[in-house]
Design a protein around this motif. Sequence first.
Motif, PDB file in Angstrom:
ATOM      1  N   CYS A  80      14.386  12.695  18.452  1.00 45.90           N
ATOM      2  CA  CYS A  80      14.425  11.804  18.828  1.00 45.90           C
ATOM      3  C   CYS A  80      15.732  10.856  19.740  1.00 45.90           C
ATOM      4  O   CYS A  80      15.574  11.032  21.200  1.00 45.90           O
ATOM      5  CB  CYS A  80      14.778  10.402  17.120  1.00 45.90           C
ATOM      6  N   LYS A 126      19.308   5.849  23.993  1.00 46.01           N
ATOM      7  CA  LYS A 126      18.174   5.102  23.318  1.00 46.01           C
ATOM      8  C   LYS A 126      18.414   4.227  23.904  1.00 46.01           C
ATOM      9  O   LYS A 126      19.552   3.337  23.850  1.00 46.01           O
ATOM     10  CB  LYS A 126      18.499   5.590  21.856  1.00 46.01           C
ATOM     11  N   PRO A 127      16.644   3.636  24.013  1.00 42.27           N
ATOM     12  CA  PRO A 127      16.354   1.949  24.499  1.00 42.27           C
ATOM     13  C   PRO A 127      16.663   1.401  23.004  1.00 42.27           C
ATOM     14  O   PRO A 127      15.951   2.558  21.656  1.00 42.27           O
ATOM     15  CB  PRO A 127      15.275   1.913  24.533  1.00 42.27           C
ATOM     16  N   ARG A 128      17.401   0.510  22.602  1.00 43.20           N
ATOM     17  CA  ARG A 128      17.456  -0.144  20.937  1.00 43.20           C
ATOM     18  C   ARG A 128      16.496  -1.225  21.090  1.00 43.20           C
ATOM     19  O   ARG A 128      16.428  -2.601  22.015  1.00 43.20           O
ATOM     20  CB  ARG A 128      18.995  -0.239  21.176  1.00 43.20           C
ATOM     21  N   SER A 129      15.966  -2.219  19.876  1.00 44.01           N
ATOM     22  CA  SER A 129      16.111  -3.820  19.831  1.00 44.01           C
ATOM     23  C   SER A 129      16.322  -4.740  19.637  1.00 44.01           C
ATOM     24  O   SER A 129      16.245  -5.403  20.023  1.00 44.01           O
ATOM     25  CB  SER A 129      15.162  -3.442  18.587  1.00 44.01           C
ATOM     26  N   ARG A 276       9.788   0.320  25.712  1.00 43.16           N
ATOM     27  CA  ARG A 276      10.611  -1.175  26.497  1.00 43.16           C
ATOM     28  C   ARG A 276      10.621  -1.548  28.008  1.00 43.16           C
ATOM     29  O   ARG A 276      11.340  -1.881  27.954  1.00 43.16           O
ATOM     30  CB  ARG A 276      11.840  -0.618  25.319  1.00 43.16           C
ATOM     31  N   HIS A 361       6.138   6.871  16.434  1.00 47.10           N
ATOM     32  CA  HIS A 361       7.047   5.518  17.347  1.00 47.10           C
ATOM     33  C   HIS A 361       6.263   3.894  16.946  1.00 47.10           C
ATOM     34  O   HIS A 361       6.669   3.117  16.731  1.00 47.10           O
ATOM     35  CB  HIS A 361       7.418   5.663  18.782  1.00 47.10           C
ATOM     36  N   LYS A 372      14.925   3.767   7.907  1.00 48.14           N
ATOM     37  CA  LYS A 372      14.196   3.898   8.349  1.00 48.14           C
ATOM     38  C   LYS A 372      13.447   5.784   8.698  1.00 48.14           C
ATOM     39  O   LYS A 372      13.664   6.375   9.150  1.00 48.14           O
ATOM     40  CB  LYS A 372      14.681   4.226  10.149  1.00 48.14           C
ATOM     41  N   GLU A 403       8.449  13.874  17.377  1.00 46.66           N
ATOM     42  CA  GLU A 403       9.641  13.931  16.440  1.00 46.66           C
ATOM     43  C   GLU A 403      10.071  14.640  15.440  1.00 46.66           C
ATOM     44  O   GLU A 403       9.824  14.435  15.142  1.00 46.66           O
ATOM     45  CB  GLU A 403      10.576  12.780  15.859  1.00 46.66           C
ATOM     46  N   VAL A 432      19.014   7.807  14.958  1.00 43.52           N
ATOM     47  CA  VAL A 432      18.671   6.724  15.262  1.00 43.52           C
ATOM     48  C   VAL A 432      17.233   6.967  14.130  1.00 43.52           C
ATOM     49  O   VAL A 432      16.798   6.215  13.525  1.00 43.52           O
ATOM     50  CB  VAL A 432      17.830   7.064  16.950  1.00 43.52           C
ATOM     51  N   ASP A 433      15.801   8.053  14.782  1.00 42.86           N
ATOM     52  CA  ASP A 433      14.043   8.136  14.228  1.00 42.86           C
ATOM     53  C   ASP A 433      14.424   9.533  13.155  1.00 42.86           C
ATOM     54  O   ASP A 433      14.950  10.290  13.900  1.00 42.86           O
ATOM     55  CB  ASP A 433      13.286   8.074  15.431  1.00 42.86           C
TER      56      ASP A 433
HETATM   57  O1  LIG Z   1      12.714   6.161  19.606  1.00 43.86           O
HETATM   58  C1  LIG Z   1      13.724   5.077  18.947  1.00 43.86           C
HETATM   59  C2  LIG Z   1      13.996   4.133  18.556  1.00 43.86           C
HETATM   60  O2  LIG Z   1      12.350   3.641  17.545  1.00 43.86           O
HETATM   61  C3  LIG Z   1      14.417   2.999  19.678  1.00 43.86           C
HETATM   62  O3  LIG Z   1      15.371   3.452  19.949  1.00 43.86           O
HETATM   63  C4  LIG Z   1      14.628   1.669  18.737  1.00 43.86           C
HETATM   64  O4  LIG Z   1      14.882   1.846  17.768  1.00 43.86           O
HETATM   65  P1  LIG Z   1      15.663   0.408  17.196  1.00 43.86           P
HETATM   66  O5  LIG Z   1      14.609  -0.808  16.476  1.00 43.86           O
HETATM   67  O6  LIG Z   1      16.266   0.862  15.788  1.00 43.86           O
HETATM   68  O7  LIG Z   1      16.997  -0.572  17.845  1.00 43.86           O
END
Ligand SMILES: O=C[C@H](O)[C@H](O)COP(=O)(O)O
Length: 455
Positions: A80, A126-129, A276, A361, A372, A403, A432-433
């Motif tokens: 990831c 990485k994009p994050r929530s 995203r 995902h 996670k 992944e 991360v994932d």
């Molecule tokens: O691979 C990506 C993740 O799913 C994404 O970065 C979001 O992760 P998060 O919800 O832990 O931020």
Amino acid sequence: MNAVSKQTLSAQQIFEQLDTYRLLEAKQQPSWPDARAVEAAKQELSTQPPLVFAGEADQLRERLAAAARGEAFLLQGGDCAETFEAATADRIRDRVKTLLQMAVVLTYGASMPVIKVGRMAGQFAKPRSSDNETREGVTLPAYRGDLVNGYEFTEQSRTPDPSRLVQGYHVSASTLNLIRAFTQGGFADLRQVHAWNQGFVSNPANRRYEALAAEIDRALRFMDACGVDHTALTQTEFYVSHEALLLDYERPLTRIDSRTGNLYDTSGHMLWIGERTRDIDGAHVDYLSKVRNPIGVKLGPTATVDDALRLIDKIDPEREPGRLTFITRMGAGKIRDVLPGLLAGVRDSGAQPLWITDPMHGNGITTATGYKTRRFDDVMNELLGFFEAHREVGTIPGGIHVEVTGDDVTEVLGGAENIDEEALATRYESVVDPRLNHRQSLELAFQVAEELKRA
Ligand SMILES: O=C[C@H](O)[C@H](O)COP(=O)(O)O
Ligand SMILES: C=C(OP(=O)(O)O)C(=O)O
Ligand SMILES: [Mn+2]
């Protein structure tokens, strides 16, 4: 842009056209604390050699075009989030071995060439929530990948540091150098098919692999005995890809190809746009529409036919085979409802992008203890839903995006060894994932191979 107008443009004008993305919203970018340091890092990156060559990206585009026609199958996989720390010879080798093993299983099942593309040598942003993370009452910036900040939960480590852009380039260069050595220097020779299995803990999945390897060996000996020249099997094509998220990294590595005058993002062969950041009016889509690399776009469960058609018009106006890959990530519970309509709508428009599935995902869950994770069964269920949807609509299921790691981690629940919630804690290493471990990766490959045989 046609050839004549291109010839009359200066390099400065070509880059001015590229840079219109700066006027658009770029989501998921870090707040760098020191703008001057960012400029210095970008300047330094712009003087570094390209990581990949334009001709290689073109070759991959041709391979992907074959997959879109149903004449090849794409295996795209890796971490990831890569980390600088894990860019060691052993761990890179084990990831490459895992992908080579999966590819052999798929090739044998599909009787088709398998295109191997790592999520490697650049998968560092990485994009994050959420922009922040809170632990025990302390709130700090979220970890956004080693290209931005450190995973360690301290203020210093979590503060975005632009010197990481340059460090990420160098780690990518050494990772890619090793990948090239492994895949061109004899290690990826199909006669090494047994060797790729060595060093992994013995289990039913790699014993099943061993049996397959023995069959391949026999076939190779048969070819030898018949005097068939199979020197082509001594090397393998292996490409690298990552999410082109951090435009401060991608822009300085984008160069004009001296052969054609076209722009290529030389940070990787294939770049993709995440779920995203795929807004049609956003900076990422605009930017990647202007480079010649093969481009992927993730499509989640809310994606409409109209979204897909607009993305095609923007990124692939010429409908060039292999140019655009849609990576669907719907979730096991939604794929059968959502994907057929999307496939049919795009098919009816006459476009023929490559469709691949990311069964990871859309299936994320968090355990009560805060891990996670994903269930192996959900991943498999989405994969099966992907094949079903394509069968229903008559379109081509062209590949998988997963992944995975070569390490013996415990991050994804289930699989034949049945990792349960308690076991997650024993070796959870992803920053991360959750990734499929080596054994789960092979199990998945065997099951996908069955589907390919059916198809
Ligand atoms: O691979 C990506 C993740 O799913 C994404 O970065 C979001 O992760 P998060 O919800 O832990 O931020
Ligand atoms: C962030 C990722 O995926 P998505 O954009 O599909 O959420 C990813 O591939 O790691
Ligand atoms: Mn991920």
